[in-house]
Design a protein around this motif. Sequence first.
Motif, PDB file in Angstrom:
ATOM      1  N   GLN A 174       0.816  -1.209   0.000  1.00  9.07           N
ATOM      2  CA  GLN A 174       0.000   0.000   0.000  1.00  9.07           C
ATOM      3  C   GLN A 174       0.852   1.263   0.000  1.00  9.07           C
ATOM      4  O   GLN A 174       0.482   2.274  -0.599  1.00  9.07           O
ATOM      5  N   LEU A 175       1.996   1.221   0.683  1.00 13.13           N
ATOM      6  CA  LEU A 175       2.886   2.384   0.657  1.00 13.13           C
ATOM      7  C   LEU A 175       3.391   2.628  -0.754  1.00 13.13           C
ATOM      8  O   LEU A 175       3.403   3.768  -1.239  1.00 13.13           O
ATOM      9  N   PHE A 176       3.793   1.569  -1.446  1.00 11.89           N
ATOM     10  CA  PHE A 176       4.233   1.719  -2.837  1.00 11.89           C
ATOM     11  C   PHE A 176       3.103   2.271  -3.698  1.00 11.89           C
ATOM     12  O   PHE A 176       3.314   3.187  -4.506  1.00 11.89           O
ATOM     13  N   LEU A 177       1.910   1.743  -3.512  1.00  8.16           N
ATOM     14  CA  LEU A 177       0.758   2.205  -4.284  1.00  8.16           C
ATOM     15  C   LEU A 177       0.458   3.666  -3.995  1.00  8.16           C
ATOM     16  O   LEU A 177       0.168   4.453  -4.910  1.00  8.16           O
ATOM     17  N   THR A 178       0.534   4.070  -2.725  1.00  8.17           N
ATOM     18  CA  THR A 178       0.271   5.462  -2.356  1.00  8.17           C
ATOM     19  C   THR A 178       1.277   6.398  -3.001  1.00  8.17           C
ATOM     20  O   THR A 178       0.920   7.459  -3.528  1.00  8.17           O
ATOM     21  N   LEU A 179       2.557   6.035  -2.967  1.00  7.88           N
ATOM     22  CA  LEU A 179       3.590   6.880  -3.550  1.00  7.88           C
ATOM     23  C   LEU A 179       3.420   6.998  -5.059  1.00  7.88           C
ATOM     24  O   LEU A 179       3.635   8.071  -5.642  1.00  7.88           O
ATOM     25  N   VAL A 180       3.029   5.909  -5.718  1.00 11.55           N
ATOM     26  CA  VAL A 180       2.785   5.973  -7.164  1.00 11.55           C
ATOM     27  C   VAL A 180       1.582   6.860  -7.450  1.00 11.55           C
ATOM     28  O   VAL A 180       1.603   7.702  -8.360  1.00 11.55           O
ATOM     29  N   ASP A 181       0.501   6.703  -6.659  1.00  8.90           N
ATOM     30  CA  ASP A 181      -0.706   7.517  -6.853  1.00  8.90           C
ATOM     31  C   ASP A 181      -0.414   9.002  -6.651  1.00  8.90           C
ATOM     32  O   ASP A 181      -0.946   9.854  -7.365  1.00  8.90           O
ATOM     33  N   CYS A 182       0.404   9.313  -5.661  1.00  9.46           N
ATOM     34  CA  CYS A 182       0.724  10.710  -5.351  1.00  9.46           C
ATOM     35  C   CYS A 182       1.836  11.261  -6.229  1.00  9.46           C
ATOM     36  O   CYS A 182       2.250  12.417  -6.047  1.00  9.46           O
ATOM     37  N   GLN A 183       2.338  10.435  -7.148  1.00 12.77           N
ATOM     38  CA  GLN A 183       3.443  10.819  -8.028  1.00 12.77           C
ATOM     39  C   GLN A 183       4.680  11.236  -7.227  1.00 12.77           C
ATOM     40  O   GLN A 183       5.402  12.147  -7.598  1.00 12.77           O
ATOM     41  N   GLU A 184       4.868  10.551  -6.104  1.00 10.74           N
ATOM     42  CA  GLU A 184       6.071  10.723  -5.311  1.00 10.74           C
ATOM     43  C   GLU A 184       7.081   9.651  -5.719  1.00 10.74           C
ATOM     44  O   GLU A 184       6.798   8.790  -6.562  1.00 10.74           O
ATOM     45  N   ASP A 185       8.251   9.672  -5.103  1.00  8.07           N
ATOM     46  CA  ASP A 185       9.302   8.741  -5.473  1.00  8.07           C
ATOM     47  C   ASP A 185       9.060   7.390  -4.803  1.00  8.07           C
ATOM     48  O   ASP A 185       9.517   7.140  -3.685  1.00  8.07           O
ATOM     49  N   ALA A 186       8.326   6.511  -5.494  1.00 10.32           N
ATOM     50  CA  ALA A 186       8.074   5.173  -4.959  1.00 10.32           C
ATOM     51  C   ALA A 186       9.306   4.301  -5.003  1.00 10.32           C
ATOM     52  O   ALA A 186       9.313   3.207  -4.421  1.00 10.32           O
ATOM     53  N   GLY A 187      10.361   4.769  -5.653  1.00  9.97           N
ATOM     54  CA  GLY A 187      11.594   3.989  -5.716  1.00  9.97           C
ATOM     55  C   GLY A 187      12.218   3.748  -4.358  1.00  9.97           C
ATOM     56  O   GLY A 187      13.011   2.816  -4.198  1.00  9.97           O
ATOM     57  N   ILE A 188      11.861   4.556  -3.358  1.00  9.89           N
ATOM     58  CA  ILE A 188      12.426   4.364  -2.029  1.00  9.89           C
ATOM     59  C   ILE A 188      12.012   3.006  -1.464  1.00  9.89           C
ATOM     60  O   ILE A 188      12.762   2.362  -0.726  1.00  9.89           O
ATOM     61  N   VAL A 189      10.812   2.532  -1.828  1.00 15.07           N
ATOM     62  CA  VAL A 189      10.358   1.213  -1.392  1.00 15.07           C
ATOM     63  C   VAL A 189      11.167   0.125  -2.078  1.00 15.07           C
ATOM     64  O   VAL A 189      11.659  -0.823  -1.441  1.00 15.07           O
ATOM     65  N   LEU A 190      11.343   0.249  -3.397  1.00 13.38           N
ATOM     66  CA  LEU A 190      12.081  -0.760  -4.143  1.00 13.38           C
ATOM     67  C   LEU A 190      13.557  -0.758  -3.773  1.00 13.38           C
ATOM     68  O   LEU A 190      14.182  -1.825  -3.664  1.00 13.38           O
ATOM     69  N   ASP A 191      14.128   0.417  -3.585  1.00 18.88           N
ATOM     70  CA  ASP A 191      15.548   0.502  -3.213  1.00 18.88           C
ATOM     71  C   ASP A 191      15.807  -0.166  -1.872  1.00 18.88           C
ATOM     72  O   ASP A 191      16.836  -0.825  -1.676  1.00 18.88           O
ATOM     73  N   ALA A 192      14.888   0.023  -0.922  1.00 18.76           N
ATOM     74  CA  ALA A 192      15.067  -0.594   0.397  1.00 18.76           C
ATOM     75  C   ALA A 192      15.056  -2.117   0.300  1.00 18.76           C
ATOM     76  O   ALA A 192      15.872  -2.803   0.936  1.00 18.76           O
ATOM     77  N   LEU A 193      14.153  -2.673  -0.527  1.00 18.03           N
ATOM     78  CA  LEU A 193      14.103  -4.130  -0.689  1.00 18.03           C
ATOM     79  C   LEU A 193      15.309  -4.637  -1.464  1.00 18.03           C
ATOM     80  O   LEU A 193      15.893  -5.671  -1.110  1.00 18.03           O
ATOM     81  N   ALA A 194      15.699  -3.908  -2.501  1.00 16.35           N
ATOM     82  CA  ALA A 194      16.857  -4.328  -3.283  1.00 16.35           C
ATOM     83  C   ALA A 194      18.129  -4.309  -2.448  1.00 16.35           C
ATOM     84  O   ALA A 194      18.999  -5.186  -2.581  1.00 16.35           O
ATOM     85  N   TYR A 195      18.260  -3.324  -1.581  1.00 18.07           N
ATOM     86  CA  TYR A 195      19.442  -3.237  -0.709  1.00 18.07           C
ATOM     87  C   TYR A 195      19.539  -4.471   0.177  1.00 18.07           C
ATOM     88  O   TYR A 195      20.619  -5.049   0.343  1.00 18.07           O
TER      89      TYR A 195
END
Length: 622
Positions: free
Chosen positions: A452-473
């Motif tokens: 839901q956090l990823f979805l919210t950031l995408v909906d708000c046109q914010e940087d949802a990459g912070i979610v993916l970067d944290a998992l990738a790290y």
Amino acid sequence: MLTGPQGTGKRSGAVALLRETVGPTADYVVLSPDIGLDQLAERTFEASVGYVVLDRTGSAGAAEGVAGPSADFDWRRVRDQLRRHGAHLVITTVHGVTGRAPEAVRHLRWRPPALDKVVRARLVQARTPQDTVERAVTGMPPGCPIAVVADAAQRIAAGADPDQVWKEHTGGAPQAVREWFDVDEERSLREIAEVTTLAFAPGIGRRAFESLQDVLERLLEPVYFASEAVPPPSGASVPDAAGQSAAADGQDRRQPRRARPVDRRRSLARNSLIETEMQVYGATTREVMVFADAELRRWVLQALWRYHPTEYWDAVREWLGLVVDADHDPALQLSIASGLTLLGHIAFDEVVQSYLDPWARGEHGLTGQTVAAYVLWFMCLEETQAAAALTLVRTWAQSTHPALRGTALVAFSGQLGATFPTDAVKWLWAVLRSGVLDKQEEREAGLHAWAQLFLTLVDCQEDAGIVLDALAYRIRKEQRTRSAAYSATGLLALETALYVFTATERLSGRPAVARYIADRPAEAEVVAELWAAMLRYRPLRRDALSALLVTVRALPAVTSDPTTAAARLGHALVAVLPQAEHPLLADELGRLAVSRPARATEPDCVATLIGALNRVKDGHPR
């Protein structure tokens, strides 16, 4: 470092500074408001990225707000760390430095821009007609906060009439409320119930309004009317100790007369603070109850808090609890949440102790937890309460109470996470990894919060990459330190990534990651890295393949060039997958696509992706 009062535009000023320095299209990262200078000095920053700390509290050390060699040394460490990584940082705060400011970092006293220039700039940028711009500038009332001016300019740019917009901010609301409450005779219970009901439930229909008012009046009666012994009527006997009446012959046994129905509508018509509004929905209209001026709501709540005792607020708390239990209408829940947010400006402790904490603990079930999250999200929309909301939810996330943790997960997955994404990622992972989510439903709630956090950031046109970067790290760290099977932490990161990639948009039902790939082409590498990790872990491979198929097929709906986006994702997968995996992935994805045929009218993005895999395969010697 920008210092100045709240509500004067420091946040916009900080963002403008970063955009001028880093670039107008560059992203900026919002850091926690209570981050310490030691943490900033030890943090790893990304080159050419802007960072901002909004309304920093400086709680990490008392010396930070005091000038001197120690403070200057700490600021110098932060400055040197930023220079080392080629990054930029702007900090805003309401707390100035006592004494001479440190020389290492510039501390600027924030001066808000002229309000007429704010209105003119925003309207000209929106290509508003010149005559509308002039009407908006000349009609602006004096003394408006800059946030109100910015919001009004946005509404005018969207097509609203300037005169009507400024009419809502003429400054007459405080005086109207004072005159209503300061009458010679105290307002009746019914009148107080009217304004209280509307303060927490504006915009509802007459029938629903009267029902809510009736419940509130019953709860307020003990506050306004003390119970008194009613003397018996003349000629009647008083019951004895055994309850027997020694009535004389001819006792009046007539039935009591039926009371006249309460005429609430006539009373509402006399209330100068309230009016009815006809809202048009297509071919139908709906009559709703509203304040005569939108600004009245805030001032009514302030007057109610100032003039009414604890017993009154106890009744209001019980009333709102009953409403939350009985009515699951999301619109009413949002109205209650916005009312509590306004009350929080005046009595934050009251809102936390009487509503947020009990509701977050589950005293009113899932509905109460949801409304508590709504209140926190509303707080994040206002500069003065966002940091306090973060502090409160962070406390819940560290609690051993399962309901508090669950409410924290919901809060971090919404507007609170969009306002403080770094903190949201940190605490969502801390709760998920801590092991306190031992039940399967609690674990799924934690995974769902990430999605839901990823979805919210995408909906708000914010940087949802912070979610993916944290998992990738975390997955990279796992792959570097372990040569065989994943640890429990690594498996948790993979499972979380799968939840994130299967999160769908609320209205369209399409995967949010499809829109993310289309909007941010440069992020295809990290998306492919996470997908490759899931595909290589065989227990998740089938679900990961299914999610990949759905995402690629959704590209035509989110971008005008879907084949390019699909090819880009295919090339990124080739770069991170071992060579032996390429033909296997192409074969499995092709068979899955055949078993789930797509509409023939759309571009075959799956074929494009498989083509990218096959071209690389054909280019390698067998």
